[in-house]
Design a protein around this motif. Structure first.
Motif, PDB file in Angstrom:
ATOM      1  N   ARG A 144      -9.602  -1.704  -2.733  1.00 32.22           N
ATOM      2  CA  ARG A 144     -10.419  -2.884  -2.431  1.00 32.22           C
ATOM      3  C   ARG A 144      -9.567  -4.119  -2.694  1.00 32.22           C
ATOM      4  N   LEU A 145      -9.468  -5.007  -1.705  1.00 36.04           N
ATOM      5  CA  LEU A 145      -8.626  -6.193  -1.819  1.00 36.04           C
ATOM      6  C   LEU A 145      -9.333  -7.267  -2.642  1.00 36.04           C
ATOM      7  N   VAL A 146      -8.619  -7.819  -3.629  1.00 39.59           N
ATOM      8  CA  VAL A 146      -9.135  -8.899  -4.458  1.00 39.59           C
ATOM      9  C   VAL A 146      -8.480 -10.224  -4.063  1.00 39.59           C
ATOM     10  N   ILE A 147      -7.181 -10.156  -3.736  1.00 47.91           N
ATOM     11  CA  ILE A 147      -6.435 -11.317  -3.248  1.00 47.91           C
ATOM     12  C   ILE A 147      -5.694 -10.884  -1.987  1.00 47.91           C
ATOM     13  N   ALA A 148      -5.827 -11.644  -0.920  1.00 48.27           N
ATOM     14  CA  ALA A 148      -5.133 -11.324   0.331  1.00 48.27           C
ATOM     15  C   ALA A 148      -4.549 -12.604   0.912  1.00 48.27           C
ATOM     16  N   ASP A 149      -3.224 -12.628   1.054  1.00 43.19           N
ATOM     17  CA  ASP A 149      -2.522 -13.801   1.571  1.00 43.19           C
ATOM     18  C   ASP A 149      -1.952 -13.488   2.953  1.00 43.19           C
ATOM     19  N   ASP A 150      -2.705 -13.869   3.996  1.00 44.45           N
ATOM     20  CA  ASP A 150      -2.302 -13.638   5.394  1.00 44.45           C
ATOM     21  C   ASP A 150      -1.926 -12.167   5.605  1.00 44.45           C
ATOM     22  N   LEU A 151      -2.748 -11.269   5.087  1.00 46.66           N
ATOM     23  CA  LEU A 151      -2.445  -9.841   5.118  1.00 46.66           C
ATOM     24  C   LEU A 151      -2.834  -9.210   6.449  1.00 46.66           C
ATOM     25  N   LYS A 152      -1.915  -8.383   6.977  1.00 44.48           N
ATOM     26  CA  LYS A 152      -2.189  -7.583   8.166  1.00 44.48           C
ATOM     27  C   LYS A 152      -1.711  -6.158   7.914  1.00 44.48           C
ATOM     28  N   VAL A 153      -2.511  -5.208   8.369  1.00 42.10           N
ATOM     29  CA  VAL A 153      -2.234  -3.795   8.130  1.00 42.10           C
ATOM     30  C   VAL A 153      -2.319  -3.043   9.443  1.00 42.10           C
ATOM     31  N   ASN A 154      -1.395  -2.107   9.649  1.00 43.62           N
ATOM     32  CA  ASN A 154      -1.436  -1.254  10.830  1.00 43.62           C
ATOM     33  C   ASN A 154      -2.216   0.016  10.474  1.00 43.62           C
ATOM     34  N   GLU A 155      -3.362   0.190  11.122  1.00 41.15           N
ATOM     35  CA  GLU A 155      -4.239   1.320  10.814  1.00 41.15           C
ATOM     36  C   GLU A 155      -4.251   2.373  11.917  1.00 41.15           C
ATOM     37  N   MET A 156      -3.151   2.446  12.685  1.00 45.85           N
ATOM     38  CA  MET A 156      -3.102   3.375  13.809  1.00 45.85           C
ATOM     39  C   MET A 156      -3.273   4.831  13.362  1.00 45.85           C
ATOM     40  N   LEU A 157      -2.700   5.189  12.199  1.00 44.30           N
ATOM     41  CA  LEU A 157      -2.835   6.562  11.716  1.00 44.30           C
ATOM     42  C   LEU A 157      -4.272   6.896  11.360  1.00 44.30           C
TER      43      LEU A 157
END
Length: 298
Positions: A235-248
């Motif tokens: 669970r994200l508490v702090i996110a700074d311009d975060l991007k994640v690849n969820e293709m899998l």
């Protein structure tokens, strides 16, 4: 017009509902008894509804935390705020877990990895080799050869059993070599997987440390950066311009933006995802084996 006693009684009722009695009395001077009573009742009802709503939300949050602690049902982690997360997981967002507490949880819950099937022993591999169809046919041929020679006139001649015995020796020798080779290969792969074990950055006792990803426990504070593979669902508490690849995970080729905020549901099904539809995963959650392509997070 409302007399003095009626106005005083109405003022008492207004106070119990959290309404300013001065404003109510001013209104009473310009209203009939019926209008004044109706107005007071409406204000009183509004105050009660607000109080009930606040109490309901507070009780819902407390119940959600309690159920998560007791494990009565699957916890909806994306609906908990940081304070509730710390309470449920008995941890600190700023300092993380202590080394002692992390060790206790590791021993209790086990390593952070999928359960692996038990490695077969040499005896099991040998039996698997024997149960091969071709091997079983050769064994049947060897037995038939021995039976035929045992019922022939030359049954007393040991040389007549050489063929059957030779087949048995070759079959068992081949099965033993095959089992030994498979056992050695499995050991080499296991050793290689230990050497290439990924690392993860976590906060322990207020300090950033690097540990094997299998040593992550529930309640650890993870630090994610560009190029990292998410080592566990979090669970994200702090996110700074975060991007994640969820293709899998979802098959979606595009990078997904992540935020630390708690998402509020909107009527009409507008989840703010691609094309105005609902996102496939919660925007304040990151999932194991997905790659961070931009930004950083805790």
């Amino acid at each position: 017009m409302a007399d003095t006693e009626d106005i005083a009684a109405a003022a008492d009722r207004v106070i119990t509902g959290g309404i300013d009695p001065t404003e109510a009395l001013r209104g009473a001077e310009a209203q009939t008894d019926a209008e004044f009573a109706d107005n007071v009742f409406k204000q009183h009802e509004e105050a009660i509804n607000v109080t009930r709503k606040e109490s309901y939300l507070s009780a819902t949050n407390l119940l959600r935390v309690k159920e998560a602690k007791e494990g009565k049902k699957d916890t909806e982690w994306d609906k908990l705020d940081p304070a509730q997360l710390s309470d449920v997981l008995s941890t600190s967002v700023e300092k993380g877990l202590t080394n002692h507490e992390a060790q206790i949880r590791f021993e209790r819950d086990g390593p952070n990895e999928l359960e692996k099937p038990k490695r077969p022993t040499f005896c099991v591999l040998f039996i698997i080799q024997i149960l091969n169809l071709i091997i079983m046919l050769l064994i049947a041929a060897a037995i038939a050869s021995i039976v035929v020679n045992a019922t022939s006139p030359n049954s007393d001649d040991p040389i007549s059993y050489v063929e059957g015995i030779a087949i048995f020796i070759i079959v068992f020798l081949n099965a033993g070599i095959g089992a030994f080779t498979e056992n050695q290969a499995a050991g080499a792969l296991e050793a290689l997987s230990k050497l290439s074990q990924p690392k993860a950055r976590v906060v322990r006792e207020g300090e950033e440390v690097e540990i094997p990803s299998t040593h992550i426990v529930k309640g650890d504070v993870l630090l994610l950066g560009v190029g990292d593979i998410v080592p566990a669902d979090c669970r994200l508490v702090i996110a700074d311009d975060l991007k994640v690849n969820e293709m899998l995970l979802t098959g979606e080729p595009d990078d997904v933006s992540k935020f630390a905020r708690m998402k509020k549901k909107k009527k009409g099904g507008d989840g703010g995802g691609h094309g105005g539809g609902e996102k496939l995963t919660p925007e304040n959650m990151a999932f194991s084996s997905c790659m961070v392509t931009n930004g950083k997070s805790t």
